[in-house]
Design a protein around this motif. Structure first.
Motif, mmCIF file in Angstrom:
data_model
loop_
_atom_site.group_PDB
_atom_site.id
_atom_site.type_symbol
_atom_site.label_atom_id
_atom_site.label_comp_id
_atom_site.label_asym_id
_atom_site.label_seq_id
_atom_site.Cartn_x
_atom_site.Cartn_y
_atom_site.Cartn_z
ATOM 1 N N VAL A 1 0.850 -1.192 0.000
ATOM 2 C CA VAL A 1 0.000 0.000 0.000
ATOM 3 C C VAL A 1 0.889 1.247 0.000
ATOM 4 O O VAL A 1 1.887 1.304 0.727
ATOM 5 N N SER B 1 -6.745 5.446 6.918
ATOM 6 C CA SER B 1 -7.312 4.642 5.837
ATOM 7 C C SER B 1 -6.253 3.743 5.209
ATOM 8 O O SER B 1 -6.502 2.560 4.926
ATOM 9 N N ASP C 1 -5.439 0.890 7.569
ATOM 10 C CA ASP C 1 -6.475 -0.147 7.515
ATOM 11 C C ASP C 1 -6.289 -1.034 6.271
ATOM 12 O O ASP C 1 -6.470 -2.254 6.338
ATOM 13 N N LYS C 2 -5.942 -0.421 5.139
ATOM 14 C CA LYS C 2 -5.709 -1.199 3.917
ATOM 15 C C LYS C 2 -4.487 -2.110 4.083
ATOM 16 O O LYS C 2 -4.490 -3.250 3.621
ATOM 17 N N ALA D 1 -5.431 -5.105 5.984
ATOM 18 C CA ALA D 1 -6.497 -5.959 5.447
ATOM 19 C C ALA D 1 -5.898 -7.228 4.823
ATOM 20 O O ALA D 1 -5.039 -7.135 3.952
#
Length: 422
Positions: free
Chosen positions: A194, A415, A418-419, A422
């Motif tokens: 990410v 955000s 969180d990615k 995941a």
């Protein structure tokens, strides 16, 4: 609440500019489901002057873990605090990850060497980690081409160490995409992790806190001159545009007779009051101590805000690179002063400044168009004078800057975290 360990060797009361990155992230992360634990070096081992007023801005109850560092030797062989405290930080970080059930480790750089703690923790515990590029690590400095020079060694070492640091990273972020794009190009496997860009965020609460501290400006006094303040370090590729500006001022002295440009914290090193970077150029054009004033030593952050509020206007200078972000203009907006900016035309700050009615911008098309600045600066300065006469802070479109507030920037980080999880 997921726990995030932020490893940052410098933290308030350090007065280095980079501490605000971690400070503001840690302040707002709880609002987005992340509980920060700060791992830093004890202030007794900092070389810079301490800013205890900045320390007062930290949220009550924020958890901060501190380690010792090896002292700076005389002669000064190793100054980088990330090296002097590397093993202490690594040991404490491992203990925290094992004991606290840390979900993620986040490492802002520089200090660049601390990023090597990330893969170490990942191997030992499986915890995911990310690296935040406040500055590029692999960077070609002037003189890097001289074999066996200091900059040559630094560049070689960076090229060797960076791949090891980012090898198993789950997240790569930066102040702007250009700060980490080279990392992705050099390490193709990172295309799977990410990534995201987050500029520095502006914090309105910092300005409102000034009244409680009752600070006063001390570098200059209010007078009949139109006083501009440029605050912060000089960008390496900003000297060409600056020289063109000085050239224009020198050619139109009558227009700038009642104008003063104050450059604050622009020195070669944070603590040297004689480390001038701009003085020689100003002297060359006969502007020193008449139109141009430089205070090389870095002053405390809140003192900078006081001088911004004491000024008549804010001066912003970009460079031949387009990385200058709108967040850096946000301090001028929060100080409720009109802004005169000289920026690369590709900088996103150009449109934001003009659309928000916060200031006047002279935009130029990179290194090839630097010489055009001297011709356009006088015209834009004249335009700025008219703009300033009609300027009303309450008419600035604050919504344009909403995405550059510290809270919204931290929302983006949360955000991305969180990615990455995941």
């Amino acid at each position: 609440m997921k726990k995030i360990l932020i490893i940052t060797p410098h933290y308030p009361p350090s007065n280095l500019a980079a501490v605000h990155r971690s400070r503001l992230f840690a302040q707002h992360l709880p609002a987005f489901g992340w509980e920060p634990i700060i791992l830093t070096v004890h202030e007794d081992f900092y070389e810079e002057e301490l800013d205890w007023n900045l320390h007062k801005l930290l949220p009550a109850g924020q958890r901060i873990e501190k380690v010792r560092a090896y002292p700076v030797t005389r002669p000064r062989l190793i100054g980088d605090i990330g090296l002097r405290a590397f093993f202490q930080l690594r040991k404490k970080a491992l203990a925290l990850v094992q004991k606290e059930k840390i979900a993620f480790v986040y490492i802002p750089i520089p200090s660049f060497y601390v990023s090597l703690i990330g893969p170490y923790l990942q191997r030992k515990t499986g915890v995911r980690y990310g690296i935040d590029y406040i500055d590029p690590w692999v960077h070609v400095f002037p003189g890097s081409d001289r074999v066996f020079s200091r900059h040559w060694f630094s560049t070689k070492l960076a090229k060797w160490l960076e791949p090891k640091a980012v090898k198993s990273a789950s997240l790569i972020t930066g102040v702007a995409e250009g700060y980490y794009k080279g990392v992705l190009d050099r390490n193709p496997h990172l295309q799977r992790c990410v990534t995201g860009a987050m500029p520095y965020g502006g914090e309105a609460a910092d300005h409102s806190g000034l009244k409680q501290l009752q600070l006063k400006p001390y570098l200059f006094e209010a007078n009949s001159k139109l006083q501009f303040v440029y605050a912060g370090a000089m960008l390496p590729k900003a000297y060409g545009p600056l020289e063109e500006i000085f050239k224009a001022i020198a050619a139109h002295r009558d227009l700038f007779e009642q104008v003063a440009f104050h450059f604050i914290g622009t020195g070669k090193t944070p603590n040297d009051p004689q480390g001038y970077n701009i003085k020689a150029l100003a002297e060359h054009y006969g502007l020193w101590q008449t139109v141009v004033f430089e205070y090389p030593k870095r002053i405390p952050y809140l003192d900078v805000l006081i001088h911004l509020e004491a000024a008549d206007a804010v001066f912003i200078l970009g460079s031949t690179e387009p990385h200058y972000t709108p967040s850096k203009t946000y301090q001028g907006v929060l100080s409720k002063k009109p802004i005169l900016a000289v920026l690369h035309s590709a900088s996103t700050a150009v449109a934001v400044l003009e659309q928000s009615r916060a200031g006047v911008v002279l935009a130029f098309d990179g290194a090839a168009a630097v010489s055009a600045i001297s011709h356009g600066f006088v015209e834009q300065f004249t335009r700025f004078q008219l703009f300033r006469n009609a300027f009303k802070p309450e008419e600035v479109d604050q919504q344009t800057f909403a995405q550059y507030s510290a809270k919204e920037v931290t929302r983006t980080l949360a955000s991305l975290l969180d990615k990455a999880m995941a």
